[in-house]
Design a protein around this motif. Structure first.
Motif, PDB file in Angstrom:
ATOM      1  N   MET A   1       1.553   1.236   0.811  1.00 29.90           N
ATOM      2  CA  MET A   1       2.265   0.531  -0.243  1.00 29.90           C
ATOM      3  C   MET A   1       3.767   0.714   0.023  1.00 29.90           C
ATOM      4  O   MET A   1       4.235   1.823   0.220  1.00 29.90           O
ATOM      5  CB  MET A   1       1.877   1.128  -1.608  1.00 29.90           C
ATOM      6  CG  MET A   1       2.603   0.526  -2.762  1.00 29.90           C
ATOM      7  SD  MET A   1       2.280   1.226  -4.419  1.00 29.90           S
ATOM      8  CE  MET A   1       0.618   1.752  -4.393  1.00 29.90           C
ATOM      9  N   ASN A   2       4.485  -0.410  -0.005  1.00 30.78           N
ATOM     10  CA  ASN A   2       5.920  -0.324   0.219  1.00 30.78           C
ATOM     11  C   ASN A   2       6.657  -0.028  -1.093  1.00 30.78           C
ATOM     12  O   ASN A   2       6.051   0.021  -2.167  1.00 30.78           O
ATOM     13  CB  ASN A   2       6.456  -1.582   0.904  1.00 30.78           C
ATOM     14  CG  ASN A   2       6.330  -2.838   0.052  1.00 30.78           C
ATOM     15  OD1 ASN A   2       6.497  -2.801  -1.174  1.00 30.78           O
ATOM     16  ND2 ASN A   2       6.056  -3.958   0.699  1.00 30.78           N
ATOM     17  N   GLN A   5       6.336  -2.745  -3.865  1.00 29.00           N
ATOM     18  CA  GLN A   5       5.018  -2.723  -4.485  1.00 29.00           C
ATOM     19  C   GLN A   5       4.880  -1.532  -5.426  1.00 29.00           C
ATOM     20  O   GLN A   5       4.285  -1.641  -6.499  1.00 29.00           O
ATOM     21  CB  GLN A   5       3.938  -2.712  -3.410  1.00 29.00           C
ATOM     22  CG  GLN A   5       3.872  -4.015  -2.640  1.00 29.00           C
ATOM     23  CD  GLN A   5       3.074  -3.918  -1.359  1.00 29.00           C
ATOM     24  OE1 GLN A   5       2.863  -2.832  -0.819  1.00 29.00           O
ATOM     25  NE2 GLN A   5       2.648  -5.059  -0.839  1.00 29.00           N
ATOM     26  N   GLN A  36       1.912 -12.231  -3.518  1.00 22.24           N
ATOM     27  CA  GLN A  36       1.348 -11.544  -2.352  1.00 22.24           C
ATOM     28  C   GLN A  36       1.243 -10.043  -2.619  1.00 22.24           C
ATOM     29  O   GLN A  36       0.221  -9.410  -2.308  1.00 22.24           O
ATOM     30  CB  GLN A  36       2.205 -11.798  -1.110  1.00 22.24           C
ATOM     31  CG  GLN A  36       2.125 -13.219  -0.609  1.00 22.24           C
ATOM     32  CD  GLN A  36       3.145 -13.515   0.490  1.00 22.24           C
ATOM     33  OE1 GLN A  36       4.096 -12.778   0.699  1.00 22.24           O
ATOM     34  NE2 GLN A  36       2.935 -14.637   1.172  1.00 22.24           N
ATOM     35  N   ASP A  37       2.297  -9.477  -3.225  1.00 25.26           N
ATOM     36  CA  ASP A  37       2.261  -8.050  -3.567  1.00 25.26           C
ATOM     37  C   ASP A  37       1.168  -7.759  -4.591  1.00 25.26           C
ATOM     38  O   ASP A  37       0.453  -6.765  -4.476  1.00 25.26           O
ATOM     39  CB  ASP A  37       3.618  -7.595  -4.119  1.00 25.26           C
ATOM     40  CG  ASP A  37       4.691  -7.495  -3.047  1.00 25.26           C
ATOM     41  OD1 ASP A  37       4.345  -7.415  -1.845  1.00 25.26           O
ATOM     42  OD2 ASP A  37       5.883  -7.489  -3.408  1.00 25.26           O
ATOM     43  N   ASN A  39      -1.578  -9.456  -5.058  1.00 24.24           N
ATOM     44  CA  ASN A  39      -2.871  -9.554  -4.368  1.00 24.24           C
ATOM     45  C   ASN A  39      -3.189  -8.253  -3.634  1.00 24.24           C
ATOM     46  O   ASN A  39      -4.308  -7.738  -3.701  1.00 24.24           O
ATOM     47  CB  ASN A  39      -2.874 -10.725  -3.385  1.00 24.24           C
ATOM     48  CG  ASN A  39      -2.998 -12.059  -4.076  1.00 24.24           C
ATOM     49  OD1 ASN A  39      -3.465 -12.147  -5.204  1.00 24.24           O
ATOM     50  ND2 ASN A  39      -2.551 -13.112  -3.410  1.00 24.24           N
ATOM     51  N   TYR A  40      -2.185  -7.730  -2.929  1.00 23.30           N
ATOM     52  CA  TYR A  40      -2.373  -6.468  -2.206  1.00 23.30           C
ATOM     53  C   TYR A  40      -2.719  -5.345  -3.182  1.00 23.30           C
ATOM     54  O   TYR A  40      -3.661  -4.572  -2.953  1.00 23.30           O
ATOM     55  CB  TYR A  40      -1.105  -6.123  -1.419  1.00 23.30           C
ATOM     56  CG  TYR A  40      -1.133  -4.722  -0.848  1.00 23.30           C
ATOM     57  CD1 TYR A  40      -1.770  -4.461   0.371  1.00 23.30           C
ATOM     58  CD2 TYR A  40      -0.550  -3.660  -1.531  1.00 23.30           C
ATOM     59  CE1 TYR A  40      -1.827  -3.173   0.880  1.00 23.30           C
ATOM     60  CE2 TYR A  40      -0.599  -2.373  -1.023  1.00 23.30           C
ATOM     61  CZ  TYR A  40      -1.231  -2.129   0.178  1.00 23.30           C
ATOM     62  OH  TYR A  40      -1.285  -0.851   0.675  1.00 23.30           O
ATOM     63  N   LEU A  41      -1.970  -5.247  -4.270  1.00 17.51           N
ATOM     64  CA  LEU A  41      -2.188  -4.173  -5.240  1.00 17.51           C
ATOM     65  C   LEU A  41      -3.549  -4.299  -5.917  1.00 17.51           C
ATOM     66  O   LEU A  41      -4.217  -3.288  -6.176  1.00 17.51           O
ATOM     67  CB  LEU A  41      -1.055  -4.155  -6.272  1.00 17.51           C
ATOM     68  CG  LEU A  41       0.304  -3.726  -5.723  1.00 17.51           C
ATOM     69  CD1 LEU A  41       1.412  -4.018  -6.730  1.00 17.51           C
ATOM     70  CD2 LEU A  41       0.298  -2.260  -5.336  1.00 17.51           C
ATOM     71  N   GLN A  43      -6.278  -5.823  -4.557  1.00 21.99           N
ATOM     72  CA  GLN A  43      -7.296  -5.560  -3.538  1.00 21.99           C
ATOM     73  C   GLN A  43      -7.469  -4.062  -3.286  1.00 21.99           C
ATOM     74  O   GLN A  43      -8.551  -3.609  -2.913  1.00 21.99           O
ATOM     75  CB  GLN A  43      -6.941  -6.270  -2.237  1.00 21.99           C
ATOM     76  CG  GLN A  43      -7.119  -7.762  -2.306  1.00 21.99           C
ATOM     77  CD  GLN A  43      -6.505  -8.485  -1.105  1.00 21.99           C
ATOM     78  OE1 GLN A  43      -5.882  -7.874  -0.243  1.00 21.99           O
ATOM     79  NE2 GLN A  43      -6.654  -9.803  -1.083  1.00 21.99           N
ATOM     80  N   ASN A  44      -6.404  -3.305  -3.513  1.00 10.99           N
ATOM     81  CA  ASN A  44      -6.463  -1.863  -3.302  1.00 10.99           C
ATOM     82  C   ASN A  44      -6.718  -1.083  -4.588  1.00 10.99           C
ATOM     83  O   ASN A  44      -6.616   0.139  -4.603  1.00 10.99           O
ATOM     84  CB  ASN A  44      -5.181  -1.380  -2.614  1.00 10.99           C
ATOM     85  CG  ASN A  44      -5.156  -1.815  -1.158  1.00 10.99           C
ATOM     86  OD1 ASN A  44      -5.849  -1.238  -0.335  1.00 10.99           O
ATOM     87  ND2 ASN A  44      -4.405  -2.855  -0.860  1.00 10.99           N
TER      88      ASN A  44
END
Length: 169
Positions: A1-2, A5, A36-37, A39-41, A43-44
């Motif tokens: 995670m950046n 995020q 996009q962020d 979606n990443y968060l 999905q995780n």
């Protein structure tokens, strides 16, 4: 995670629900980047996405939880309601899926609903269904009644069917 995020996750957890447009303004990046962020968060397993916003998984706000997987919860509520006969008395615990079930049954108007959830009682207050709100200690965040008095009420009231809370939804 950046770091962005991480900032987004902190904002969502602090506010329980944040619009994509607000996150875009607060972080200084485009809506596309925010999506996009998110979606990443999601999905995780860090948060849930809802239409145009993100919702904290730490939230106990039922209105926010209702929006997460709403279609699935409504389908579940409809199937569960079909199992309840006319003039039946049902116990319905709190929770977002159960709130939809209570609303579906109450709109039929031919049931008695027993619940420890002040949220559910409030949600169905304008229907013709009979509502019995159990006593107990009020939990502000979850809008439900809990404790020894609630247990005593449940032990001494008669119902034919119970719908208990299941937290995966």
């Amino acid at each position: 995670m950046n770091s962005r995020q991480s900032e987004i996750l902190n904002l969502v957890n602090d506010r329980t629900r944040v619009q994509v447009t607000d996150l875009s303004e607060l972080t200084g990046v485009s809506g596309v980047t925010i999506r996009q962020d998110l979606n990443y968060l999601e999905q995780n397993g860090y948060l849930k996405r809802v239409h145009g916003a993100a919702v904290s998984l730490q939230s106990d706000d039922i209105d926010s939880r209702l929006e997460v997987h709403f279609d699935i919860k409504q389908q579940l509520a409809n199937k569960a309601a079909a199992l309840v006969a006319a003039n039946e008395t049902v116990l319905i615990e709190g929770g977002s899926a159960n709130a939809l079930l209570a609303r579906t049954l109450a709109e039929r108007g031919d049931v008695t609903i027993i619940t420890p959830s002040a949220y559910i009682a409030h949600l169905v207050r304008h229907t013709s269904a009979n509502i019995i709100l159990l006593g107990g200690v009020y939990q502000h965040q979850g809008e439900s009644l809990v404790g020894p008095l609630t247990k005593l009420c449940i032990e001494n009231i008669h119902f034919s069917t119970a719908f208990c809370r299941y937290r995966w939804l």
